[in-house]
Enzyme design. Structure first.
Site, PDB file in Angstrom:
ATOM      1  N   GLU A 287      -5.329  55.602  48.369  1.00 38.83           N
ATOM      2  CA  GLU A 287      -5.926  54.717  49.374  1.00 38.83           C
ATOM      3  C   GLU A 287      -5.190  54.830  50.706  1.00 38.83           C
ATOM      4  O   GLU A 287      -3.964  54.890  50.756  1.00 38.83           O
ATOM      5  CB  GLU A 287      -5.862  53.276  48.868  1.00 38.83           C
ATOM      6  CG  GLU A 287      -6.407  52.235  49.840  1.00 38.83           C
ATOM      7  CD  GLU A 287      -6.136  50.819  49.367  1.00 38.83           C
ATOM      8  OE1 GLU A 287      -6.770  49.900  49.917  1.00 38.83           O
ATOM      9  OE2 GLU A 287      -5.291  50.632  48.464  1.00 38.83           O
ATOM     10  N   LYS A 351     -15.270  50.293  51.280  1.00 35.61           N
ATOM     11  CA  LYS A 351     -14.952  49.215  50.353  1.00 35.61           C
ATOM     12  C   LYS A 351     -15.872  48.024  50.597  1.00 35.61           C
ATOM     13  O   LYS A 351     -16.115  47.626  51.736  1.00 35.61           O
ATOM     14  CB  LYS A 351     -13.483  48.802  50.518  1.00 35.61           C
ATOM     15  CG  LYS A 351     -12.983  47.838  49.459  1.00 35.61           C
ATOM     16  CD  LYS A 351     -11.488  47.590  49.620  1.00 35.61           C
ATOM     17  CE  LYS A 351     -10.949  46.697  48.516  1.00 35.61           C
ATOM     18  NZ  LYS A 351      -9.501  46.433  48.674  1.00 35.61           N
ATOM     19  N   CYS A 405      -8.873  50.187  45.573  1.00 33.99           N
ATOM     20  CA  CYS A 405      -7.852  49.174  45.303  1.00 33.99           C
ATOM     21  C   CYS A 405      -8.320  48.209  44.216  1.00 33.99           C
ATOM     22  O   CYS A 405      -8.745  48.611  43.148  1.00 33.99           O
ATOM     23  CB  CYS A 405      -7.476  48.455  46.600  1.00 33.99           C
ATOM     24  SG  CYS A 405      -6.038  47.378  46.455  1.00 33.99           S
TER      25      CYS A 405
END
Length: 531
Positions: A287, A351, A405
């Site tokens: 990430e 995301k 994440c």
């Protein structure tokens, strides 16, 4: 056992709250990195006996009659979450001069808030309480509903859901391919709390028999599923390289370190593999690996192309900027890029499920006026959330389902596309939390997503734990926390699961109804006997 139960039942006031706190603290050892599921067989019977000891005055008002049970549930939850989430404070120490003031809110405030869910669980149980196996069903029902609510209320935070206590290893994870974590939460509490019946007698035979059958089925199915041969691959195997650079989080926030960080990723990508091994088809970076806006740096894309062999693909976490219109600041997204061997961006995904107070500031206009800002986002306004999650399509037609994440802790984030994909991808940066239980807990929960979907997972983390996990939750290869390097492996295939998401949701509500009926019938019988 009866003597111990009697002593706990007779506790009151501060002593009762303290024992509830200790029981919750013991329950925390069921979670990663400990995985001592037997601890739950100690903590939940204590919780049952504490609730048994609540005998409010019938002449008091409803609130005062229920308050002792609520306080027991909250004390248990506070011990559980304090012991399991203290490491969140590490993220605030990365920039201690800015965020250290918020340390008590993260370390104490969040566990105190999450404990309200367990207070609700015990409140539900107490309203259906009896003196037999029905009260075990009531407690399981209460925790099932509380954990279900915790998965989506206030954007959701189902971290360390109690059901994970029953799934510390692949042998005990396979039930997740049939029922969802919400159902496992309920059944786990029923099994863990059943030994309390030995200490109080009534309903022990039927309650323990039911718990033993559930536990045996859980283990037996796990053994069966792990021994069934995996389907033969229908296409040429795909080789994956995981890059784990172990970049200190303070360096990632230092603009002067950007060039060195990028160069480190390139060097690891170009590192030779084992002698005679097939070169990787895909290289995966963690990430936000690229420490600048990639589209503003065409030379960076050229350098990426230079280290990739013909036909190789790089999948990397990055920050993506998007023009918001004249006079408006750009929007930023926590993203994944797919880059080919010519340095072209051929795929991207943003995301969706952002971390509150980490990647964005809830009630931003109000809280920013108080001088508050998000922790992880180093750009003005924090990150924006995407609306959709596209599959990443690789050359050759294979598809990958992206999870960035902590999106990997939410089972519902994996929709129908995720179950159709050839692999799940989880890129993360757990360096925020240091060498604590946090990264291990995160990895354990990501492991379960592979089992639930029957889809292998590629996981790349800045400081660890990076791994390829097969469709039954078994670790194929991995790099431990703070181990710098690369690892190459062949991507495993998919495994068919017994049920789909809709069926699992229905099973949860059927199980909820059964537990409610058992608790109600037992409560009714208890009331008639008492009268």
């Amino acid at each position: 056992m009866e003597r111990l139960a009697g002593k706990i039942i007779l506790l009151s006031g501060v002593s009762r709250a303290f024992v509830g706190f200790l029981a919750g603290l013991v329950a925390m050892f069921t979670q990663a990195p400990f995985g001592i599921f037997a601890a739950a067989f100690l903590s939940f019977p204590v919780l049952v006996w504490l609730i048994d000891g609540v005998a409010p005055d019938p002449n008091e008002g409803l609130v005062r009659r229920l308050l002792p049970a609520v306080s027991i549930g909250w004390s248990f939850g506070f011990g559980y979450f304090l012991g399991g989430l203290w490491w969140l404070g590490n993220a605030l120490l990365v920039e201690a001069d800015v965020f250290a003031w918020a340390l008590p809110l993260a370390v104490i405030g969040l566990p105190a808030f999450l404990a309200l869910f367990y207070a609700f669980a015990v409140l539900v149980a107490r309203c259906l309480w009896s003196d037999g196996v029905g009260r075990i069903a009531a407690l399981a029902l209460g925790f099932g509903l509380a954990e279900w609510a915790r998965s989506f209320l206030f954007t959701g935070f189902p971290w360390n859901a109690i059901g994970y206590a029953a799934m510390p290893m692949p042998l005990m994870m396979q039930s997740a391919s049939v029922v969802n974590i919400a159902t496992i939460n309920m059944l786990a509490v029923f099994v863990f709390a059943a030994p309390a019946l030995v200490g109080t007698g009534r309903g022990a035979r039927i309650g323990l028999a039911a718990a033993i059958v559930l536990f045996a089925a859980h283990i037996g199915f796990g053994y069966y599923r792990l021994t069934v041969p995996t389907p033969a691959p229908t296409r040429a195997p795909l080789t994956v390289r995981l890059v784990q650079p172990v970049i200190d989080q303070a360096k990632k926030l230092d603009d002067r370190e950007r060039a060195a960080i990028f160069a480190e990723h390139l060097a690891l990508t170009a590192a030779p593999g084992e002698e005679g091994a097939k070169r990787p088809d895909i290289v995966v970076w963690p990430e936000t690996s690229i420490p600048f806006i990639l589209t503003d740096n065409p030379d960076a894309l050229t350098r990426i192309a230079d280290v990739l062999d013909d036909g190789q693909i790089l999948i990397t976490g990055a920050v993506r900027a998007e023009d918001a219109g004249a006079g408006l600041p750009p929007r930023y997204y926590n993203s994944i890029y797919v880059i080919d061997d010519r340095g072209q961006i051929v795929g991207a995904a943003d995301k969706i499920h952002l971390v509150p107070f980490g990647e964005y500031l809830p009630f931003e206009q109000l809280l920013s006026s108080w001088g508050l800002s998000s922790v992880a986002a180093s750009m003005p306004g924090g990150f924006s959330a995407a609306r959709t999650r596209p599959l990443l399509t690789l050359p050759g037609g294979r598809t990958i389902y992206p999870l960035i994440c902590y999106e990997a802790i939410f089972p519902d984030e994996i929709d129908g596309n995720g179950r159709l994909a050839d692999a799940l991808l989880n890129v993360t940066n757990d360096a925020w939390f240091g060498d604590t239980p946090g990264p291990r807990q995160h990895f354990h929960q990501a492991q379960l997503r592979a089992v639930e979907s029957g889809t292998p997972m590629i996981r790349s983390a800045n400081s660890g734990i990076s791994a390829v996990i097969d469709a039954r939750g078994v670790l194929v290869v991995g790099l431990g926390y703070n181990y710098k390097g690369v690892i190459d492996t062949t991507l495993p295939g998919k495994v068919l699961t017994a049920t789909d998401t809709t069926t699992r949701d229905r099973i949860f509500w059927v199980a909820t109804g059964i537990l409610f009926l058992v608790a109600m019938i037992s409560r009714r019988s208890f009331s008639l006997r008492k009268n």
